[in-house]
Design a protein around this motif. Structure first.
Motif, mmCIF file in Angstrom:
data_model
loop_
_atom_site.group_PDB
_atom_site.id
_atom_site.type_symbol
_atom_site.label_atom_id
_atom_site.label_comp_id
_atom_site.label_asym_id
_atom_site.label_seq_id
_atom_site.Cartn_x
_atom_site.Cartn_y
_atom_site.Cartn_z
ATOM 1 N N ASN A 1 -23.935 40.404 32.967
ATOM 2 C CA ASN A 1 -24.059 40.680 31.536
ATOM 3 C C ASN A 1 -22.743 40.312 30.863
ATOM 4 O OD1 ASN A 1 -24.289 41.803 28.942
ATOM 5 N ND2 ASN A 1 -25.611 43.455 29.681
ATOM 6 N N ILE A 2 -22.661 39.081 30.373
ATOM 7 C CA ILE A 2 -21.411 38.568 29.837
ATOM 8 C C ILE A 2 -20.991 39.316 28.576
ATOM 9 C CG2 ILE A 2 -20.354 36.553 28.760
ATOM 10 C CD1 ILE A 2 -20.392 36.354 31.724
ATOM 11 N N SER A 3 -21.956 39.678 27.732
ATOM 12 C CA SER A 3 -21.607 40.384 26.495
ATOM 13 C C SER A 3 -20.930 41.722 26.790
ATOM 14 C CB SER A 3 -22.866 40.613 25.654
ATOM 15 O OG SER A 3 -23.432 39.389 25.254
ATOM 16 N N ARG A 4 -21.500 42.483 27.711
ATOM 17 C CA ARG A 4 -20.889 43.759 28.077
ATOM 18 C C ARG A 4 -19.539 43.540 28.761
ATOM 19 N NH1 ARG A 4 -24.605 47.341 31.713
ATOM 20 N NH2 ARG A 4 -25.900 47.080 29.835
ATOM 21 N N LEU A 5 -19.457 42.510 29.601
ATOM 22 C CA LEU A 5 -18.201 42.207 30.280
ATOM 23 C C LEU A 5 -17.117 41.854 29.268
ATOM 24 C CD1 LEU A 5 -16.705 41.676 32.982
ATOM 25 C CD2 LEU A 5 -17.469 39.297 32.798
ATOM 26 N N PHE A 6 -17.463 41.081 28.246
ATOM 27 C CA PHE A 6 -16.497 40.716 27.215
ATOM 28 C C PHE A 6 -15.957 41.958 26.521
ATOM 29 C CE2 PHE A 6 -17.869 36.081 26.196
ATOM 30 C CZ PHE A 6 -17.539 35.731 27.484
ATOM 31 N N THR A 7 -16.855 42.887 26.172
ATOM 32 C CA THR A 7 -16.424 44.109 25.472
ATOM 33 C C THR A 7 -15.496 44.940 26.346
ATOM 34 O OG1 THR A 7 -18.527 44.134 24.258
ATOM 35 C CG2 THR A 7 -17.235 46.163 24.275
ATOM 36 N N LEU A 8 -15.851 45.108 27.610
ATOM 37 C CA LEU A 8 -15.011 45.890 28.515
ATOM 38 C C LEU A 8 -13.649 45.234 28.724
ATOM 39 C CD1 LEU A 8 -17.613 46.963 31.237
ATOM 40 C CD2 LEU A 8 -16.600 48.392 29.442
ATOM 41 N N VAL A 9 -13.642 43.921 28.912
ATOM 42 C CA VAL A 9 -12.379 43.213 29.120
ATOM 43 C C VAL A 9 -11.500 43.321 27.883
ATOM 44 C CG1 VAL A 9 -11.368 40.913 29.394
ATOM 45 C CG2 VAL A 9 -13.221 41.633 30.881
ATOM 46 N N PHE A 10 -12.104 43.184 26.711
ATOM 47 C CA PHE A 10 -11.319 43.261 25.485
ATOM 48 C C PHE A 10 -10.752 44.676 25.297
ATOM 49 C CE2 PHE A 10 -10.174 43.047 21.065
ATOM 50 C CZ PHE A 10 -9.811 41.719 20.889
ATOM 51 N N GLY A 11 -11.559 45.705 25.567
ATOM 52 C CA GLY A 11 -11.059 47.066 25.466
ATOM 53 C C GLY A 11 -9.956 47.343 26.478
ATOM 54 N N PHE A 12 -10.100 46.808 27.684
ATOM 55 C CA PHE A 12 -9.072 46.993 28.712
ATOM 56 C C PHE A 12 -7.784 46.287 28.314
ATOM 57 C CE2 PHE A 12 -7.155 45.957 32.900
ATOM 58 C CZ PHE A 12 -6.967 47.264 33.344
#
Length: 306
Positions: A187-198
């Motif tokens: 799930n790239i969209s969720r991965l992007f959000t998590l990476v950006f928050g991290f």
């Protein structure tokens, strides 16, 4: 030249390099996985420092201030990604640069409206305000040692996270071949959000730790953002290992050149010439380093897509 001075500057370079790594790690993941140029990354560093200073003033607890800055900046970063930055992924890099530059201006004015124009104070914890004797005659501030320890711990944690966990596997897959990762069900969209928050949380950690050493003021993220981009270009886009090595190289070269180069020039030229030439040479050495690395390895030292 006094060995104590050399040792102190090497420790200062190590401390500065590890703080650069906290910024560059999130930036290289965003750039490497999302293929997005985010000029507003330095604004997250500024917001983290301001949140830490505000919580420190209200509670008196430095630990609580750092934790609040981490949580608040991570939430802000994820909301920013969900509401605005996600719309820029399919745009060209020029559109991303213009939009995120506008975000810098918006964040600066927002901070100015909330906290005012004057810099905020973020004091060093009383327990860490004194020096520590590392070797006979070598005293070093305890707080800077804490910064080095935290930077090393985060670097080790990121290494384990990226190389030994499933999330890290997804991150490496997204950085190396995004279409294939999507085809395999990530799930790239969720991965992007998590990476950006991290990445935003890492920015906040750097801002809250450097706040007692530097001024917490509007626009503080722009100058350090340039160094963060230099780091990821040297280390290789999308590579955590490259971000660490590049950060340490830039931190050591920048710190050592600013402190030791004028002293070396005084041995070969007049004091006036050394005073004028030393800072000028020191300010360009990291860019000379970047040019040399790119001449030798155009994709950086450890490119993720190699």
């Amino acid at each position: 030249m006094d060995w104590i001075l050399v040792a102190e500057q090497l420790l200062n370079g190590l401390q500065f390099g590890l703080m650069l790594f906290l910024l560059a790690a999130g930036l290289t993941l965003v750039f490497g996985i999302m293929d997005m140029i985010n000029l507003a990354h330095g604004s997250l560093y500024m917001i983290g420092a301001y949140l830490a200073a505000a919580v420190m003033a209200a509670s008196g607890s430095f630990l609580l201030a750092v934790l609040a800055a981490l949580a608040g900046t991570a939430v802000f970063g994820m909301l920013l990604e969900l509401t605005l930055l996600r719309r820029l992924y399919q745009r060209d890099h020029l559109s991303q640069v213009l939009a995120t530059f506008a975000l810098i201006l918006i964040c600066n004015e927002g901070v100015r409206m909330i906290w005012g124009e004057q810099p905020l104070m973020l004091n060093t914890p009383a327990l860490l305000s004194g020096p520590v004797e590392l070797l006979p005659g070598l005293f070093y501030p305890a707080y800077r040692l804490l910064i080095i320890a935290v930077g090393m711990a985060v670097a080790a944690l990121l290494f384990v996270l990226v190389t030994r966990t499933r999330i890290g596997m997804w991150v490496r897959a997204g950085a190396s071949n995004r279409p294939m990762a999507m085809a395999m069900g990530v799930n790239i969209s969720r991965l992007f959000t998590l990476v950006f928050g991290f990445g935003a949380a890492l920015c906040a950690l750097a801002g809250s730790l450097l706040g007692p050493l530097l001024a917490v003021q509007v626009g503080m993220g722009e100058s350090i953002l340039i160094l963060a981009f230099v780091v990821i270009v040297i280390g290789g886009i999308g590579s955590i290992r490259g971000a660490l090595i590049g950060s340490l190289l830039v931190g050591l070269v920048d710190t050592a050149s600013r402190s030791l180069l004028p002293l070396l020039l005084r041995q070969m030229a007049s004091a006036e010439l050394a005073a004028n030439l030393g800072p000028a040479l020191a300010s360009i050495l990291i860019y000379v380093l970047m040019a040399a690395v790119l001449f030798w390895k155009p994709q950086g030292l450890f490119p993720a897509r190699s």
